[in-house]
Motif scaffolding. Structure first.
Motif, PDB file in Angstrom:
ATOM      1  N   PHE A  20       0.996  -1.068   0.017  1.00 36.47           N
ATOM      2  CA  PHE A  20      -0.030  -0.216  -0.007  1.00 36.47           C
ATOM      3  C   PHE A  20       0.900   1.252   0.091  1.00 36.47           C
ATOM      4  O   PHE A  20       0.229   2.291  -0.192  1.00 36.47           O
ATOM      5  N   SER A  21       2.276   1.136   0.330  1.00 31.08           N
ATOM      6  CA  SER A  21       2.841   2.161   0.434  1.00 31.08           C
ATOM      7  C   SER A  21       4.046   2.482  -0.812  1.00 31.08           C
ATOM      8  O   SER A  21       4.595   3.260  -1.212  1.00 31.08           O
ATOM      9  N   LEU A  22       3.891   1.576  -1.751  1.00 34.92           N
ATOM     10  CA  LEU A  22       4.819   1.399  -3.136  1.00 34.92           C
ATOM     11  C   LEU A  22       4.840   2.486  -3.791  1.00 34.92           C
ATOM     12  O   LEU A  22       5.922   3.050  -4.226  1.00 34.92           O
ATOM     13  N   PRO A  23       3.502   3.101  -4.171  1.00 31.67           N
ATOM     14  CA  PRO A  23       3.692   4.456  -5.076  1.00 31.67           C
ATOM     15  C   PRO A  23       4.709   5.444  -4.851  1.00 31.67           C
ATOM     16  O   PRO A  23       5.484   5.945  -5.538  1.00 31.67           O
ATOM     17  N   ARG A  24       4.236   6.028  -3.517  1.00 31.95           N
ATOM     18  CA  ARG A  24       5.267   7.091  -3.007  1.00 31.95           C
ATOM     19  C   ARG A  24       6.546   6.534  -2.624  1.00 31.95           C
ATOM     20  O   ARG A  24       7.450   7.446  -3.092  1.00 31.95           O
ATOM     21  N   THR A  25       6.915   5.232  -2.195  1.00 25.15           N
ATOM     22  CA  THR A  25       8.165   4.902  -1.813  1.00 25.15           C
ATOM     23  C   THR A  25       8.965   4.744  -3.056  1.00 25.15           C
ATOM     24  O   THR A  25      10.272   5.207  -3.105  1.00 25.15           O
ATOM     25  N   PHE A  26       8.478   4.396  -4.286  1.00 22.77           N
ATOM     26  CA  PHE A  26       9.137   4.164  -5.532  1.00 22.77           C
ATOM     27  C   PHE A  26       9.437   5.500  -6.143  1.00 22.77           C
ATOM     28  O   PHE A  26      10.449   5.990  -6.587  1.00 22.77           O
ATOM     29  N   ALA A  27       8.271   6.205  -5.928  1.00 26.59           N
ATOM     30  CA  ALA A  27       8.270   7.759  -6.740  1.00 26.59           C
ATOM     31  C   ALA A  27       9.275   8.592  -6.081  1.00 26.59           C
ATOM     32  O   ALA A  27       9.796   9.397  -6.761  1.00 26.59           O
ATOM     33  N   MET A 247      -0.424  10.232 -12.869  1.00 29.12           N
ATOM     34  CA  MET A 247       0.088  11.490 -11.922  1.00 29.12           C
ATOM     35  C   MET A 247       1.727  11.746 -12.032  1.00 29.12           C
ATOM     36  O   MET A 247       2.487  10.821 -12.146  1.00 29.12           O
ATOM     37  N   ASP A 248       2.212  12.921 -12.184  1.00 27.49           N
ATOM     38  CA  ASP A 248       3.521  13.185 -12.280  1.00 27.49           C
ATOM     39  C   ASP A 248       4.246  12.456 -11.041  1.00 27.49           C
ATOM     40  O   ASP A 248       3.721  12.499  -9.756  1.00 27.49           O
ATOM     41  N   ARG A 249       5.537  12.419 -11.173  1.00 22.22           N
ATOM     42  CA  ARG A 249       6.358  11.663 -10.091  1.00 22.22           C
ATOM     43  C   ARG A 249       6.433  12.465  -8.845  1.00 22.22           C
ATOM     44  O   ARG A 249       6.477  11.851  -7.852  1.00 22.22           O
ATOM     45  N   ALA A 250       6.777  13.702  -8.858  1.00 22.17           N
ATOM     46  CA  ALA A 250       6.906  14.527  -7.722  1.00 22.17           C
ATOM     47  C   ALA A 250       5.655  14.571  -6.989  1.00 22.17           C
ATOM     48  O   ALA A 250       5.582  14.452  -5.692  1.00 22.17           O
ATOM     49  N   SER A 251       4.454  14.594  -7.501  1.00 28.34           N
ATOM     50  CA  SER A 251       3.094  14.556  -7.001  1.00 28.34           C
ATOM     51  C   SER A 251       2.842  13.276  -6.181  1.00 28.34           C
ATOM     52  O   SER A 251       2.390  13.320  -5.115  1.00 28.34           O
ATOM     53  N   ILE A 252       3.082  12.112  -6.823  1.00 31.32           N
ATOM     54  CA  ILE A 252       3.250  10.659  -6.234  1.00 31.32           C
ATOM     55  C   ILE A 252       4.041  10.758  -4.917  1.00 31.32           C
ATOM     56  O   ILE A 252       3.785  10.091  -4.087  1.00 31.32           O
ATOM     57  N   ALA A 253       5.314  11.300  -5.114  1.00 28.90           N
ATOM     58  CA  ALA A 253       6.127  11.515  -4.156  1.00 28.90           C
ATOM     59  C   ALA A 253       5.725  12.348  -2.801  1.00 28.90           C
ATOM     60  O   ALA A 253       6.227  11.939  -1.812  1.00 28.90           O
ATOM     61  N   GLY A 254       4.996  13.135  -3.009  1.00 26.77           N
ATOM     62  CA  GLY A 254       4.321  13.823  -2.020  1.00 26.77           C
ATOM     63  C   GLY A 254       3.131  13.747  -1.335  1.00 26.77           C
ATOM     64  O   GLY A 254       2.500  14.008  -0.486  1.00 26.77           O
ATOM     65  N   LEU A 255       2.575  12.284  -1.699  1.00 24.50           N
ATOM     66  CA  LEU A 255       1.310  11.655  -1.164  1.00 24.50           C
ATOM     67  C   LEU A 255       1.549  11.246   0.162  1.00 24.50           C
ATOM     68  O   LEU A 255       2.699  10.821   0.699  1.00 24.50           O
ATOM     69  N   ARG A 256       0.783  11.268   1.042  1.00 27.10           N
ATOM     70  CA  ARG A 256       0.759  10.749   2.332  1.00 27.10           C
ATOM     71  C   ARG A 256       0.440   9.278   2.334  1.00 27.10           C
ATOM     72  O   ARG A 256       0.035   8.765   1.435  1.00 27.10           O
ATOM     73  N   GLN A 257       1.356   8.490   3.261  1.00 32.36           N
ATOM     74  CA  GLN A 257       1.167   6.997   3.345  1.00 32.36           C
ATOM     75  C   GLN A 257      -0.132   6.834   3.900  1.00 32.36           C
ATOM     76  O   GLN A 257      -0.425   7.585   5.161  1.00 32.36           O
ATOM     77  N   GLY A 262      -4.104   7.797  -1.677  1.00 32.07           N
ATOM     78  CA  GLY A 262      -4.054   9.147  -2.359  1.00 32.07           C
ATOM     79  C   GLY A 262      -4.392   8.954  -3.762  1.00 32.07           C
ATOM     80  O   GLY A 262      -4.744   9.948  -4.310  1.00 32.07           O
ATOM     81  N   MET A 263      -3.629   8.024  -4.365  1.00 30.06           N
ATOM     82  CA  MET A 263      -3.696   7.645  -5.868  1.00 30.06           C
ATOM     83  C   MET A 263      -5.057   7.529  -6.458  1.00 30.06           C
ATOM     84  O   MET A 263      -5.544   8.024  -7.246  1.00 30.06           O
ATOM     85  N   LEU A 264      -5.815   6.767  -5.764  1.00 32.88           N
ATOM     86  CA  LEU A 264      -7.095   6.319  -5.965  1.00 32.88           C
ATOM     87  C   LEU A 264      -8.035   7.545  -5.947  1.00 32.88           C
ATOM     88  O   LEU A 264      -9.036   7.763  -6.653  1.00 32.88           O
ATOM     89  N   GLU A 265      -7.743   8.129  -4.948  1.00 31.63           N
ATOM     90  CA  GLU A 265      -8.645   9.410  -4.565  1.00 31.63           C
ATOM     91  C   GLU A 265      -8.372  10.331  -5.661  1.00 31.63           C
ATOM     92  O   GLU A 265      -9.227  10.912  -6.139  1.00 31.63           O
ATOM     93  N   SER A 266      -7.440  10.584  -6.320  1.00 34.53           N
ATOM     94  CA  SER A 266      -7.058  11.310  -7.624  1.00 34.53           C
ATOM     95  C   SER A 266      -7.804  10.994  -8.623  1.00 34.53           C
ATOM     96  O   SER A 266      -7.999  11.636  -9.652  1.00 34.53           O
ATOM     97  N   VAL A 267      -8.137   9.777  -8.949  1.00 32.37           N
ATOM     98  CA  VAL A 267      -8.682   8.947  -9.835  1.00 32.37           C
ATOM     99  C   VAL A 267     -10.397   8.906  -9.812  1.00 32.37           C
ATOM    100  O   VAL A 267     -11.257   9.611 -10.615  1.00 32.37           O
ATOM    101  N   VAL A 268     -10.862   8.611  -8.650  1.00 32.33           N
ATOM    102  CA  VAL A 268     -12.275   8.634  -8.453  1.00 32.33           C
ATOM    103  C   VAL A 268     -12.978   9.292  -7.442  1.00 32.33           C
ATOM    104  O   VAL A 268     -14.176   9.312  -7.057  1.00 32.33           O
ATOM    105  N   GLY A 269     -12.060  10.135  -6.728  1.00 28.47           N
ATOM    106  CA  GLY A 269     -12.708  11.023  -5.714  1.00 28.47           C
ATOM    107  C   GLY A 269     -12.395  10.402  -4.324  1.00 28.47           C
ATOM    108  O   GLY A 269     -11.756   9.391  -3.975  1.00 28.47           O
TER     109      GLY A 269
END
Length: 467
Positions: A20-27, A247-257, A262-269
Motif C-alpha cells: 500500500f506504500s509502494l507508489p510514494r516509496t518508489f516515486a 500522476m507526475d512523479r513529484a506529486s506521487i512522492a508527495g502523497l501521504r502514506q 491518495g492515488m485512487l482518490e485522485s482518480v475516483v474522488g
C-alpha cells in the motif's frame, strides 16, 4: 494445513503494509525505468531464493522452521542462533511497521493519530497488540483459518486499484515520468535506493517453510511458496508502475502514506481513499496475524532445538507456543513505544526489518549452495544438480548485494540489536552445560557484532546516526 492454507500464509505474510506504500516509496527514489530494473533484480533474486526454499523443503524434509535451522545445519550453532534471532526480531520490527501504518492511515481521518507516533496512536496500537496476542493463544489452527479468509478480503481492494489505474492510464504521463523527471543521481543510485523496499515487501516468501511441520503433504510447502511468490509479485509490480501513468512523479512522492489511497482518490474522488484505507486496515491486520504466528513459531522451533532457552518450547493447552508468543508481544510493545521519538517511524521500521532479515536469507541461500556444491541429497533426481547450483549461486549473490545495498547505517543498527540478543544464546548454552562459543569463528562473529553495536550506540547518542 492444506496447500491452499499454506499459500494463504505466503500471500498473507507478503501482502501487508508494504504494497500500500509502494507508489510514494518508489516515486521518491526513481521513475518507471528504475522501478522496472529494481523489480527485475528483486524478482529474479527472490525467485531464486524461493526456489532454494522449495528445494530445501523437498531435500531436507527433516528440518522444520527452516529459516534458522538451515543456518545451523550449514554453519554451526551460533550462526544458527543469529539467524533465528535475526529473523524473529526482524519480524517483530516488521509487525511494528504494520501498526505505524494503521495509525498513519487513521490519522488522515482522525487528527489525534497524527502520522502514527502520537501518544493516543501508541495506546491504540498497544490495545491491538494484546487483542491479537490473546486470539493467537487460543490456537494456531483457528488463527490460520482466519488468515485464509482475510487474505482473500485484502486482495480485492488491490485488484480494484489496479483495474482503475488501467482505466486512467495516460501514455504521455508515463513517458514524462519514465527516467525519473527532475530526480538527481544516476540510474544505479535510483535503483539502489529502492532495494530495501523490495526486500521488505517480499518478506513472507518463507511463510509456508516456517509452518512446514503443519503441512498435510511435504511437497505442498514448495508449491505454496512458488505460487504465493507469483501472485504477490504480479500485484506489486502493477501497483508500482501504473501510478506513473496517472500522476507526475513529484506529486506521487508527495502523497501521504498509504500512498495507494491518495492515488485512487485522485482518480475516483474521496471514496477511493476511504475504500483503500479500509482495505489496508484489513490487509495489515491480517498480515500482523500471520506474522505474529510466524514469530512465535520460529522461537518455539528454536527453543525445541535448544538454540534458544528451553522455555520457548513450551506449548499451552491449545498447542500455541505460549512463552514465545509472550516474548514476541512484549518486544513489539516496546518497539511501538519507541516510535514516539522517531522522525519517520514507518521508513525506519521498513528498512530495519529488511536489514535484519537479510542475514537469515543469506544463510538459507548459502546452505542451498553448499548442498548443491557437495551433491548432498542429489542421489535422488541427480539431473537437478546443475540447475540447483546455478539457482543457489544467484540467490547467494542477490542476498549479498542486498546487504551491501542496505547501507552501513542499517548494518550498524542491526548489530545494536544482535549483540545484546546473544544473552539468550548464553542462557541456552548454559542450560545444556556447553561452552558458549565452541569455535573461533563464533568469537569473531560475536566480536564484530559488539564492535558494530558500540559504534551504533555512539552514533545514535551523538546524532551521527539518525533514527
Amino acid at each position: 494445513m492444506s496447500r491452499l492454507q499454506l499459500t494463504a500464509m505466503v500471500v498473507g505474510g507478503m501482502v501487508g503494509a508494504g504494497i500500500f506504500s509502494l507508489p510514494r516509496t518508489f516515486a521518491s527514489a526513481t521513475g518507471p525505468l528504475g522501478a522496472v530494473i529494481a523489480w527485475i533484480i528483486a524478482g529474479t533474486g527472490m525467485y531464486m531464493l524461493a526456489r532454494v526454499f522449495q528445494a530445501l523443503a523437498e531435500r531436507k524434509p527433516d528440518i522444520d522452521a527452516g529459516v534458522f535451522a538451515y543456518a545451523k545445519a550449514a554453519f554451526g550453532d551460533y550462526p544458527g542462533f543469529i539467524s533465528a534471532f535475526g529473523y524473529w526480531i526482524g519480524s517483530c520490527i516488521g509487525n511494528v511497521s504494520y501498526w505505524v501504518l494503521i495509525k498513519s492511515t487513521l490519522g488522515a481521518f482522525f487528527p489525534m493519530f497524527g502520522d502514527g507516533n502520537t501518544a493516543i496512536a501508541i495506546a491504540f496500537a498497544s490495545l491491538g497488540i494484546w487483542m491479537f496476542h490473546f486470539l493467537i493463544l487460543r490456537g494456531v489452527q483457528q488463527a490460520a483459518f482466519i488468515n485464509s479468509i482475510v487474505t482473500v478480503a485484502k486482495v480485492i481492494p488491490i485488484m480494484l486499484f489496479i483495474v482503475l489505474m488501467f482505466v486512467a492510464f495516460k501514455i504521455d504521463m508515463f513517458s514524462m515520468n519514465f527516467y525519473g523527471g527532475d530526480l538527481t543521481g544516476g540510474l544505479f543510485e535510483q535503483v539502489r535506493a529502492t532495494m530495501l523496499v523490495t526486500v521488505f515487501v517480499f518478506i513472507g516468501i518463507e511463510g509456508a517453510s516456517v509452518y512446514s511441520r503443519f503441512a498435510k503433504k511435504r511437497e505442498d510447502v514448495g508449491a505454496a511458496t512458488i505460487l504465493g511468490f507469483i501472485i504477490v509479485t504480479s500485484l506489486m509490480v502493477l501497483v508500482t508502475l501504473l501510478p506513473y501513468a496517472v500522476m507526475d512523479r513529484a506529486s506521487i512522492a508527495g502523497l501521504r502514506q498509504p500512498s495507494m489511497a491518495g492515488m485512487l482518490e485522485s482518480v475516483v474522488g474521496p471514496w477511493g481513499s476511504i475504500f483503500i484505507s479500509a482495505g489496508l486496515l484489513v490487509s495489515v491486520l491480517g498480515a500482523y496475524l500471520a506474522w505474529a504466528l510466524i514469530c512465535a513459531e520460529v522461537m518455539f522451533a528454536a527453543g525445541k532445538s535448544k538454540d534458544m532457552p528451553a522455555a520457548f518450547s513450551k506449548l499451552n493447552k491449545n498447542g500455541t507456543p505460549v512463552v514465545a508468543m509472550w516474548a514476541t508481544s512484549i518486544v513489539i510493545q516496546l518497539i511501538i513505544i519507541s516510535t514516539y521519538w522517531s522522525n519517520d517511524a514507518f521508513a525506519l521500521m521498513l528498512n530495519l526489518t529488511s536489514a535484519t532479515t537479510l542475514i537469515p536469507y543469506f544463510f538459507v541461500a548459502a546452505y542451498g549452495f553448499l548442498l548443491a556444491r557437495r551433491g548432498e541429497t542429489y542421489q535422488v533426481r541427480p539431473q537437478e544438480l546443475g540447475r540447483d547450483r546455478i539457482i543457489s549461486t544467484l540467490a547467494v549473490a542477490y542476498t549479498l548485494f542486498m546487504i551491501y545495498a542496505s547501507g552501513f547505517k542499517f548494518i550498524v543498527l542491526s548489530a545494536v540489536i544482535f549483540a545484546p540478543g546473544t544473552i539468550l544464546y548464553f542462557i541456552a548454552r548454559r542450560e545444556q552445560g556447553k561452552p558458549v562459543f565452541a569455535k573461533t569463528s563464533d568469537w569473531v562473529i560475536f566480536g564484530l557484532l559488539v564492535a558494530g553495536a558500540v559504534y551504533g550506540v555512539y552514533g545514535i547518542a551523538t546524532g551521527a546516526i539518525e533514527i
